[in-house]
Design a protein around this motif. Structure first.
Motif, PDB file in Angstrom:
ATOM      1  N   GLU A 232       0.847  -1.184   0.000  1.00 17.84           N
ATOM      2  CA  GLU A 232       0.000   0.000   0.000  1.00 17.84           C
ATOM      3  C   GLU A 232       0.888   1.242   0.000  1.00 17.84           C
ATOM      4  O   GLU A 232       1.796   1.372   0.825  1.00 17.84           O
ATOM      5  CB  GLU A 232      -0.911   0.024   1.221  1.00 17.84           C
ATOM      6  CG  GLU A 232      -1.826   1.243   1.237  1.00 17.84           C
ATOM      7  CD  GLU A 232      -2.759   1.255   2.426  1.00 17.84           C
ATOM      8  OE1 GLU A 232      -3.728   2.031   2.406  1.00 17.84           O
ATOM      9  OE2 GLU A 232      -2.519   0.491   3.381  1.00 17.84           O
ATOM     10  N   HIS A 233       0.646   2.147  -0.942  1.00 15.65           N
ATOM     11  CA  HIS A 233       1.427   3.371  -1.063  1.00 15.65           C
ATOM     12  C   HIS A 233       0.574   4.572  -0.670  1.00 15.65           C
ATOM     13  O   HIS A 233      -0.621   4.618  -0.965  1.00 15.65           O
ATOM     14  CB  HIS A 233       1.912   3.558  -2.508  1.00 15.65           C
ATOM     15  CG  HIS A 233       2.753   2.431  -3.018  1.00 15.65           C
ATOM     16  ND1 HIS A 233       4.112   2.361  -2.843  1.00 15.65           N
ATOM     17  CD2 HIS A 233       2.413   1.303  -3.700  1.00 15.65           C
ATOM     18  CE1 HIS A 233       4.587   1.262  -3.393  1.00 15.65           C
ATOM     19  NE2 HIS A 233       3.578   0.594  -3.915  1.00 15.65           N
ATOM     20  N   GLN A 234       1.185   5.537  -0.017  1.00 14.08           N
ATOM     21  CA  GLN A 234       0.484   6.763   0.331  1.00 14.08           C
ATOM     22  C   GLN A 234       0.327   7.660  -0.897  1.00 14.08           C
ATOM     23  O   GLN A 234      -0.590   8.459  -0.975  1.00 14.08           O
ATOM     24  CB  GLN A 234       1.240   7.510   1.436  1.00 14.08           C
ATOM     25  CG  GLN A 234       1.298   6.744   2.755  1.00 14.08           C
ATOM     26  CD  GLN A 234      -0.086   6.394   3.281  1.00 14.08           C
ATOM     27  OE1 GLN A 234      -0.989   7.238   3.288  1.00 14.08           O
ATOM     28  NE2 GLN A 234      -0.262   5.148   3.707  1.00 14.08           N
ATOM     29  N   ARG A 235       1.239   7.526  -1.846  1.00  9.50           N
ATOM     30  CA  ARG A 235       1.158   8.272  -3.101  1.00  9.50           C
ATOM     31  C   ARG A 235       1.318   7.308  -4.269  1.00  9.50           C
ATOM     32  O   ARG A 235       1.934   6.261  -4.130  1.00  9.50           O
ATOM     33  CB  ARG A 235       2.246   9.356  -3.173  1.00  9.50           C
ATOM     34  CG  ARG A 235       2.029  10.512  -2.206  1.00  9.50           C
ATOM     35  CD  ARG A 235       3.149  11.537  -2.344  1.00  9.50           C
ATOM     36  NE  ARG A 235       2.902  12.714  -1.534  1.00  9.50           N
ATOM     37  CZ  ARG A 235       2.173  13.752  -1.912  1.00  9.50           C
ATOM     38  NH1 ARG A 235       1.608  13.753  -3.115  1.00  9.50           N
ATOM     39  NH2 ARG A 235       1.997  14.786  -1.119  1.00  9.50           N
ATOM     40  N   SER A 254      -4.470   9.717  -3.089  1.00 11.19           N
ATOM     41  CA  SER A 254      -3.960   9.703  -1.721  1.00 11.19           C
ATOM     42  C   SER A 254      -3.513   8.315  -1.311  1.00 11.19           C
ATOM     43  O   SER A 254      -2.602   8.148  -0.527  1.00 11.19           O
ATOM     44  CB  SER A 254      -5.035  10.204  -0.755  1.00 11.19           C
ATOM     45  OG  SER A 254      -6.198   9.395  -0.851  1.00 11.19           O
ATOM     46  N   LYS A 255      -4.183   7.306  -1.862  1.00 10.69           N
ATOM     47  CA  LYS A 255      -3.798   5.928  -1.553  1.00 10.69           C
ATOM     48  C   LYS A 255      -3.924   5.091  -2.804  1.00 10.69           C
ATOM     49  O   LYS A 255      -4.808   5.296  -3.622  1.00 10.69           O
ATOM     50  CB  LYS A 255      -4.686   5.331  -0.455  1.00 10.69           C
ATOM     51  CG  LYS A 255      -4.327   5.813   0.939  1.00 10.69           C
ATOM     52  CD  LYS A 255      -5.027   4.966   1.979  1.00 10.69           C
ATOM     53  CE  LYS A 255      -4.595   5.370   3.385  1.00 10.69           C
ATOM     54  NZ  LYS A 255      -5.214   4.523   4.411  1.00 10.69           N
TER      55      LYS A 255
END
Length: 257
Positions: A232-235, A254-255
């Motif tokens: 999972e990436h924040q950006r 955002s995600k």
């Protein structure tokens, strides 16, 4: 989470420890597979030749178990008293034993930083450390050879079950010219294949393999064995960035999973 796990319905998931330092090649054939159709194909062959197909299932299961045994190399376990127990049969390492008892036997291998320090006398550039590194490289080559053979056998069994595809055959033929034998993933009938890469393969050769596969329209990755899975990436990662016009919003999500 990084690592490799061994699992089977009805059994506890086992995380394989101390994986060998190997890379894999993952190739997407871009052929959309129909899992239901593949399952039906195998069911029909099982109904037609029950004893033959059942034996093939047994062979595939044995291959999986053998591969797990090759990949799973437990580290030296140590307790507070220094009486560590080696899970691969080297026995306890007590203070009364001489240094020869700390050496790996031909039927077992140890990848332990504490053991390497002991053998090398604490000297990074000692001849013992060089021998240890050379031995590990040789061990990785041997591990690759065994896994490469198992992948080849496994893939041939899957083809015999009727879940192959011409595009997958092309990938296998291409890689076989370089001594690499991949196997289908999932239900077969398309999708992706993966194989192990021989240790210390020159980058120029890896680029040649990559280029030849991409020339056929396939997607290619060369990740390390036991790398992270779904992340999972924040950006939005740079890999997924695409050029946008000035009229489009360029703010990343955002995600992103």
């Amino acid at each position: 989470m990084r690592g490799v796990a061994s699992f089977k319905p009805g059994h506890r998931i086992e995380h394989l420890k101390n994986l060998p330092d190997l890379r894999v090649i993952l190739v997407n054939s871009k052929v959309e597979r129909n899992t239901a159709r593949m399952v039906q194909t195998v069911k029909e062959r099982l109904k037609k030749f029950p004893e033959v197909v059942d034996a093939m299932f047994g062979s595939i299961d044995a291959i999986s178990l053998e591969a797990a045994k090759i990949l799973h190399r437990p580290l030296l376990e140590e307790n507070g008293g220094g009486d560590g127990v080696q899970e691969n049969g080297l026995g306890p390492l007590g203070g009364e034993q001489d240094h020869h008892s700390l050496q790996p036997t031909r039927t077992a291998s140890v990848r332990s930083s504490s053991l390497s320090s002991y053998v090398g006398g604490g000297k990074r550039n000692s001849s013992a450390s060089v021998i240890s590194a050379t031995s590990e490289k040789g061990e990785n080559v041997d591990t690759f050879s065994k896994l490469n053979d198992l992948c080849r056998i496994n893939n041939q069994l899957l083809i015999a079950l009727g879940v192959g595809h011409p595009k997958v055959d092309l990938i296998c033929t291409t890689l076989a010219r370089y001594g690499i034998h991949p196997k289908m993933t999932g239900a077969g009938g398309g999708g992706s294949v993966f194989a192990f890469l021989k240790p210390n393969t020159p980058q120029t050769l890896l680029d040649m393999i990559d280029g030849e596969l991409r020339s056929h329209g396939f997607e290619v990755w060369q990740p390390p064995l036991g790398g992270p899975g779904v992340v999972e990436h924040q950006r939005r990662p740079e890999l997924f960035q695409t050029p946008v016009s000035s009229t489009q919003c360029s703010t990343p999500a955002s995600k992103h999973k």
